[in-house]
Design an enzyme around this catalytic site. Structure first.
Site, PDB file in Angstrom:
ATOM      1  N   ASP A  81      -5.153 -11.882   0.833  1.00 10.00           N
ATOM      2  CA  ASP A  81      -6.434 -11.235   1.140  1.00 10.00           C
ATOM      3  C   ASP A  81      -7.621 -11.993   0.561  1.00 10.00           C
ATOM      4  O   ASP A  81      -7.456 -12.923  -0.253  1.00 10.00           O
ATOM      5  CB  ASP A  81      -6.427  -9.774   0.628  1.00 10.00           C
ATOM      6  N   ASN A 131      -3.879   2.914  -6.316  1.00  7.36           N
ATOM      7  CA  ASN A 131      -3.690   3.881  -5.225  1.00  7.36           C
ATOM      8  C   ASN A 131      -2.544   3.463  -4.297  1.00  7.36           C
ATOM      9  O   ASN A 131      -2.383   4.028  -3.221  1.00  7.36           O
ATOM     10  CB  ASN A 131      -4.988   4.050  -4.417  1.00  7.36           C
ATOM     11  N   HIS A 154      -2.156   0.433  -2.871  1.00  4.88           N
ATOM     12  CA  HIS A 154      -2.432  -0.581  -1.837  1.00  4.88           C
ATOM     13  C   HIS A 154      -1.660  -1.866  -2.124  1.00  4.88           C
ATOM     14  O   HIS A 154      -1.422  -2.217  -3.283  1.00  4.88           O
ATOM     15  CB  HIS A 154      -3.935  -0.835  -1.644  1.00  4.88           C
ATOM     16  N   GLU A 197      -5.180  -0.385   2.325  1.00 10.69           N
ATOM     17  CA  GLU A 197      -5.474   0.864   1.626  1.00 10.69           C
ATOM     18  C   GLU A 197      -4.645   2.010   2.218  1.00 10.69           C
ATOM     19  O   GLU A 197      -4.132   1.898   3.344  1.00 10.69           O
ATOM     20  CB  GLU A 197      -6.973   1.179   1.771  1.00 10.69           C
TER      21      GLU A 197
HETATM   22  C1  GLP Z   1      -6.485  -6.352  -5.755  1.00 10.92           C
HETATM   23  C2  GLP Z   1      -5.677  -7.181  -4.781  1.00 10.92           C
HETATM   24  C3  GLP Z   1      -4.233  -6.763  -4.742  1.00 10.92           C
HETATM   25  C4  GLP Z   1      -3.694  -6.629  -6.142  1.00 10.92           C
HETATM   26  C5  GLP Z   1      -4.472  -5.583  -6.878  1.00 10.92           C
HETATM   27  C6  GLP Z   1      -3.949  -5.314  -8.282  1.00 10.92           C
HETATM   28  O1  GLP Z   1      -6.928  -5.158  -5.243  1.00 10.92           O
HETATM   29  N1  GLP Z   1      -6.186  -7.120  -3.466  1.00 10.92           N
HETATM   30  O2  GLP Z   1      -3.495  -7.706  -3.991  1.00 10.92           O
HETATM   31  O3  GLP Z   1      -2.351  -6.276  -6.081  1.00 10.92           O
HETATM   32  O4  GLP Z   1      -5.808  -6.065  -6.958  1.00 10.92           O
HETATM   33  O5  GLP Z   1      -4.644  -6.043  -9.238  1.00 10.92           O
HETATM   34  P1  GLP Z   1      -4.235  -6.162 -10.750  1.00 10.92           P
HETATM   35  O6  GLP Z   1      -3.053  -7.051 -10.800  1.00 10.92           O
HETATM   36  O7  GLP Z   1      -5.431  -6.777 -11.404  1.00 10.92           O
HETATM   37  O8  GLP Z   1      -3.924  -4.793 -11.242  1.00 10.92           O
END
Ligand code: GLP
Length: 248
Positions: A65, A134, A136, A141
């Protein structure tokens, strides 16, 4: 499918070895990569083993992403993250790496091209995933259909709040992103989702209890023939013991 490791570092070491083995076995493999703080130790470990790295010249990577409206050189863009944490150090050529372009003037075309590029490359051999609080995956989402391909998504209030910690001011936090779709992720031959820390414990509890349901995007992995979930003890702390497989 829930594997508990003694620490985030133990997960990172295991994954680094796994990635190296994948590349050794298939030098032209296609890796789906993820960003987020959870992945930082994973990429750091991989770089520690750089000397043991097989030939990377045929490797191709596809990131999940990217924020819309952040140029690649913006320190919070996922492009920048990947260069800082991995790509620059591995010396991968630009032609080997793929991220959605959140600055593209024709986003619809960009999305269609991204899924098509993955398919044309023969699909992903492996997809690494983090998870939002949440549920995702990528930026899919809650409510995203399981048959979705790469698309533009409006980030939920929850995600904007979680991720605004990385931005100087919450106002700078983008409201939209491009994300690989759930179908793109599910088409990968192997998927490993990583969650670490107490703040992911309730998410893992909900994931464990949820049937495969778009309301909890990560639950789609229950339908995948080769998906695992790697947790540290903090993230696993609200799961029943019988659900867990402990890795020494
Ligand atoms: C973002 C990314 C996700 C990732 C998530 C969790 O939202 N788009 O791909 O899994 O963050 O991030 P963290 O590892 O900082 O908790």
């Amino acid at each position: 499918m829930f594997f508990v490791f003694p620490s985030p570092d133990a997960i990172a070491e295991h994954l680094a070895q796994h990635l190296l083995e994948l590349i050794r076995n298939k030098p032209d493999c296609r890796l789906g990569l993820a960003t987020g703080s959870t992945m930082e130790p994973v990429y750091a470990r991989l770089l520690q083993h750089k000397d043991a790295c097989p030939d990377l010249s045929q490797l191709r990577t596809f990131n999940l992403d990217e924020y819309i409206g952040l140029p690649a050189k913006h320190p919070q863009s996922y492009h920048y993250y990947m260069c800082q944490h991995l790509f620059n150090h591995l010396g991968l050529d630009k032609t080997q790496i793929n991220l959605p372009n959140g600055m593209c003037s024709n986003l619809e075309q960009e999305c269609a091209n991204y899924s098509a590029t993955i398919a044309k490359a023969g699909g992903l051999d492996f997809q690494l995933l983090g998870v939002g609080t949440n549920g995702h995956i990528g930026f899919n989402e809650p409510g995203t259909p399981f048959d979705s391909l790469t698309h533009v998504i409006e980030l939920s209030a929850n995600t904007r709040l979680d991720n605004s910690r990385f931005f100087d001011s919450p106002k700078e936090m983008p409201t939209h992103a491009i994300t690989m779709g759930i179908k793109d992720i599910m088409d990968a031959r192997e998927v490993i989702l990583v969650a670490t820390g107490e703040h992911k414990a309730e998410t893992m509890n909900l994931l464990y209890r949820s049937p495969a349901d778009p309301a909890m995007p990560a639950s789609v992995l229950k339908l995948h023939p080769n998906a695992r979930i790697y947790l540290d003890p903090a993230a696993a702390s609200r799961l029943p013991e019988e659900a867990l497989y402990h890795v020494e």
